[in-house]
Design a protein around this motif. Structure first.
Motif, PDB file in Angstrom:
ATOM      1  N   ASP A 101       0.887  -1.337   0.161  1.00  0.00           N
ATOM      2  CA  ASP A 101      -0.116  -0.160   0.023  1.00  0.00           C
ATOM      3  C   ASP A 101       0.826   1.119  -0.049  1.00  0.00           C
ATOM      4  O   ASP A 101       0.684   2.346  -0.701  1.00  0.00           O
ATOM      5  CB  ASP A 101      -0.978  -0.019   1.203  1.00  0.00           C
ATOM      6  N   THR A 102       1.798   1.249   0.771  1.00  0.00           N
ATOM      7  CA  THR A 102       2.875   2.429   0.966  1.00  0.00           C
ATOM      8  C   THR A 102       3.327   2.621  -0.384  1.00  0.00           C
ATOM      9  O   THR A 102       3.605   3.668  -1.019  1.00  0.00           O
ATOM     10  CB  THR A 102       3.930   2.088   2.006  1.00  0.00           C
ATOM     11  N   PHE A 103       4.027   1.483  -1.114  1.00  0.00           N
ATOM     12  CA  PHE A 103       4.968   1.781  -2.236  1.00  0.00           C
ATOM     13  C   PHE A 103       4.164   1.798  -3.547  1.00  0.00           C
ATOM     14  O   PHE A 103       4.564   2.271  -4.582  1.00  0.00           O
ATOM     15  CB  PHE A 103       6.173   0.817  -2.273  1.00  0.00           C
ATOM     16  N   GLY A 104       2.789   1.076  -3.431  1.00  0.00           N
ATOM     17  CA  GLY A 104       2.029   1.522  -4.414  1.00  0.00           C
ATOM     18  C   GLY A 104       1.789   2.829  -4.867  1.00  0.00           C
ATOM     19  O   GLY A 104       1.249   3.064  -6.015  1.00  0.00           O
ATOM     20  N   LYS A 105       1.354   3.561  -3.587  1.00  0.00           N
ATOM     21  CA  LYS A 105       1.301   5.088  -3.911  1.00  0.00           C
ATOM     22  C   LYS A 105       2.540   5.717  -4.019  1.00  0.00           C
ATOM     23  O   LYS A 105       2.522   6.599  -5.147  1.00  0.00           O
ATOM     24  CB  LYS A 105       0.597   5.493  -2.548  1.00  0.00           C
ATOM     25  N   VAL A 106       3.760   5.371  -3.724  1.00  0.00           N
ATOM     26  CA  VAL A 106       4.834   6.128  -4.098  1.00  0.00           C
ATOM     27  C   VAL A 106       5.152   5.851  -5.680  1.00  0.00           C
ATOM     28  O   VAL A 106       5.634   6.855  -6.405  1.00  0.00           O
ATOM     29  CB  VAL A 106       6.103   5.509  -3.376  1.00  0.00           C
ATOM     30  N   PHE A 107       5.021   4.686  -6.077  1.00  0.00           N
ATOM     31  CA  PHE A 107       5.220   4.447  -7.610  1.00  0.00           C
ATOM     32  C   PHE A 107       3.813   4.714  -8.417  1.00  0.00           C
ATOM     33  O   PHE A 107       3.935   4.104  -9.519  1.00  0.00           O
ATOM     34  CB  PHE A 107       5.790   3.039  -7.684  1.00  0.00           C
ATOM     35  N   ASN A 108       2.725   5.320  -7.807  1.00  0.00           N
ATOM     36  CA  ASN A 108       1.663   5.514  -8.796  1.00  0.00           C
ATOM     37  C   ASN A 108       1.178   4.354  -9.340  1.00  0.00           C
ATOM     38  O   ASN A 108       1.051   4.344 -10.691  1.00  0.00           O
ATOM     39  CB  ASN A 108       1.800   6.899  -9.621  1.00  0.00           C
ATOM     40  N   GLU A 109       1.025   3.162  -8.751  1.00  0.00           N
ATOM     41  CA  GLU A 109       0.677   1.893  -9.463  1.00  0.00           C
ATOM     42  C   GLU A 109      -0.610   1.771  -9.893  1.00  0.00           C
ATOM     43  O   GLU A 109      -1.053   1.059 -10.890  1.00  0.00           O
ATOM     44  CB  GLU A 109       1.100   0.755  -8.386  1.00  0.00           C
ATOM     45  N   GLY A 110      -1.715   2.516  -9.239  1.00  0.00           N
ATOM     46  CA  GLY A 110      -3.084   2.412  -9.748  1.00  0.00           C
ATOM     47  C   GLY A 110      -3.824   1.294  -9.261  1.00  0.00           C
ATOM     48  O   GLY A 110      -3.093   0.423  -8.491  1.00  0.00           O
ATOM     49  N   THR A 111      -5.111   1.037  -9.604  1.00  0.00           N
ATOM     50  CA  THR A 111      -5.612   0.143  -8.842  1.00  0.00           C
ATOM     51  C   THR A 111      -5.496  -1.365  -9.584  1.00  0.00           C
ATOM     52  O   THR A 111      -5.933  -2.227  -8.870  1.00  0.00           O
ATOM     53  CB  THR A 111      -7.038   0.364  -9.248  1.00  0.00           C
ATOM     54  N   GLU A 112      -4.620  -1.232 -10.618  1.00  0.00           N
ATOM     55  CA  GLU A 112      -4.531  -2.719 -11.110  1.00  0.00           C
ATOM     56  C   GLU A 112      -3.534  -3.449 -10.264  1.00  0.00           C
ATOM     57  O   GLU A 112      -3.410  -4.710 -10.534  1.00  0.00           O
ATOM     58  CB  GLU A 112      -3.991  -2.661 -12.602  1.00  0.00           C
ATOM     59  N   PHE A 113      -2.697  -2.622  -9.455  1.00  0.00           N
ATOM     60  CA  PHE A 113      -2.117  -3.254  -8.632  1.00  0.00           C
ATOM     61  C   PHE A 113      -2.546  -3.909  -7.268  1.00  0.00           C
ATOM     62  O   PHE A 113      -2.774  -2.987  -6.698  1.00  0.00           O
ATOM     63  CB  PHE A 113      -0.465  -2.425  -8.191  1.00  0.00           C
ATOM     64  N   GLN A 114      -2.452  -5.041  -7.328  1.00  0.00           N
ATOM     65  CA  GLN A 114      -3.096  -5.805  -6.084  1.00  0.00           C
ATOM     66  C   GLN A 114      -2.293  -5.362  -4.769  1.00  0.00           C
ATOM     67  O   GLN A 114      -1.031  -5.735  -4.574  1.00  0.00           O
ATOM     68  CB  GLN A 114      -3.422  -7.340  -6.424  1.00  0.00           C
ATOM     69  N   ARG A 115      -3.063  -5.001  -3.734  1.00  0.00           N
ATOM     70  CA  ARG A 115      -1.918  -4.822  -2.531  1.00  0.00           C
ATOM     71  C   ARG A 115      -2.788  -5.792  -1.360  1.00  0.00           C
ATOM     72  O   ARG A 115      -2.618  -5.536  -0.327  1.00  0.00           O
ATOM     73  CB  ARG A 115      -2.620  -3.079  -1.993  1.00  0.00           C
ATOM     74  N   ASP A 116      -2.603  -7.172  -1.767  1.00  0.00           N
ATOM     75  CA  ASP A 116      -3.325  -7.974  -0.763  1.00  0.00           C
ATOM     76  C   ASP A 116      -2.554  -9.066  -0.416  1.00  0.00           C
ATOM     77  O   ASP A 116      -2.945 -10.137   0.002  1.00  0.00           O
ATOM     78  CB  ASP A 116      -4.745  -8.500  -1.079  1.00  0.00           C
ATOM     79  N   GLY A 117      -1.287  -9.023  -0.964  1.00  0.00           N
ATOM     80  CA  GLY A 117      -0.188  -9.932  -0.920  1.00  0.00           C
ATOM     81  C   GLY A 117      -0.639 -11.119  -1.791  1.00  0.00           C
ATOM     82  O   GLY A 117       0.227 -12.231  -1.792  1.00  0.00           O
ATOM     83  N   SER A 118      -1.508 -11.157  -2.731  1.00  0.00           N
ATOM     84  CA  SER A 118      -1.889 -12.200  -3.656  1.00  0.00           C
ATOM     85  C   SER A 118      -0.772 -12.837  -4.581  1.00  0.00           C
ATOM     86  O   SER A 118      -0.841 -13.643  -5.147  1.00  0.00           O
ATOM     87  CB  SER A 118      -3.151 -12.066  -4.141  1.00  0.00           C
TER      88      SER A 118
END
Length: 287
Positions: A101-118
């Motif tokens: 969640d932290t680095f998804g925001k830093v790298f502007n990954e958008g909603t296609e990047f799953q932040r659930d560890g899957s």
């Protein structure tokens, strides 16, 4: 039980990867693998991973786990590459979701990047255990360097990631997002509460001043007695003051930008574009 531990040192990133084998059979786990990456050219290479794979095949080992102690900021994981060739499930701490969640925001990954560890096959919590053949491994949650850091205690061996270095080099930095020197101190106490004879295997070594050789194996007793940051009864307040002051002077790791983007995806590159090309992002003024 005393697992058979084979170390592979990557001098380019000062990283130690381990093959941990059940002494009563062929089952093994691979911990903290390395995918070689040349930042200047943007090219990957598999020399380090291939050395591990060759060892596995030469010794007819059964790879059951590919374990990550945390989301590394200084090297890229080779876990998917190794998994495709010799098998094994990829595991990391369940707090990976916070890191994503932290680095998804830093790298502007958008909603296609799953932040659930899957992206990982297994997420571990404090107190979880795994089997490597007949050998049991127990999971300690040891955050502070990152929120998702784990220590794997397998028989008489503890694989501590970046939480501890060799006694003459000290402890992990705590200035990455989600890091905390006070939390790290508490985590280290959990490791130091293991039996004195427990072997400790660290993830990096940089040769402390006055030492000519790289080293990566020590013991709980040696850490308690001689770790320059936490040994000999040093208290929490003095550690926090020292660690925070030291971290304020440290530069970012050379490979932090590619490493985080790849490792938070369990070692996979970001999705390719329509032409099949892969790109990494460089966030400006974000780290």
């Amino acid at each position: 039980m005393r697992p058979e531990v084979t170390a592979f040192f990557d001098e380019a990133t000062n990283t130690v990867s381990y093959v941990v084998k059940d002494p009563s059979g062929s089952a093994c786990a691979i911990i903290d693998s390395v995918l070689d990456f040349d930042y200047a050219s943007g090219r990957t290479d598999t020399r380090s991973a291939d050395a591990v794979i060759d060892h596995v095949r030469d010794n007819k080992l059964d790879v059951q786990w590919l374990l990550e102690t945390h989301v590394h900021a200084d090297h890229l994981s080779a876990a998917p590459y190794i998994q495709q060739r010799v098998g094994g499930k990829i595991g990391i701490g369940d707090r990976i979701k916070i890191v994503q969640d932290t680095f998804g925001k830093v790298f502007n990954e958008g909603t296609e990047f799953q932040r659930d560890g899957s992206q990982f096959d297994r997420l571990f919590e404090e107190g979880d255990s795994i089997m490597i053949g007949q050998m049991r491994g127990d999971v300690l949650h040891t955050p502070g360097h990152t929120p998702a850091c784990l220590t794997y205690v397998i028989g008489d061996a503890a694989f501590v990631g970046d939480t501890l270095f060799m006694p003459d080099f000290g402890t992990a930095r705590c200035d990455f997002p989600g890091g905390s020197s006070e939390v790290l101190f508490n985590s280290i106490q959990k490791i130091l509460a293991l039996p004195d004879e427990t072997r400790i295997f660290v993830c990096h070594d940089y040769k402390a001043p006055g030492r000519d050789e790289y080293a990566w194996e020590t013991t709980v007793a040696a850490q308690k007695a001689g770790n320059i940051h936490v040994g000999a009864g040093k208290d929490r307040d003095s550690f926090v003051k020292m660690r925070d002051a030291r971290d304020a002077q440290l530069a970012m790791p050379r490979l932090i930008i590619p490493s985080l983007q790849v490792n938070m995806r369990a070692g996979q590159m970001p999705p390719a574009d329509e032409q099949g090309d892969v790109f990494l992002k460089v966030p400006v003024n974000k780290l």
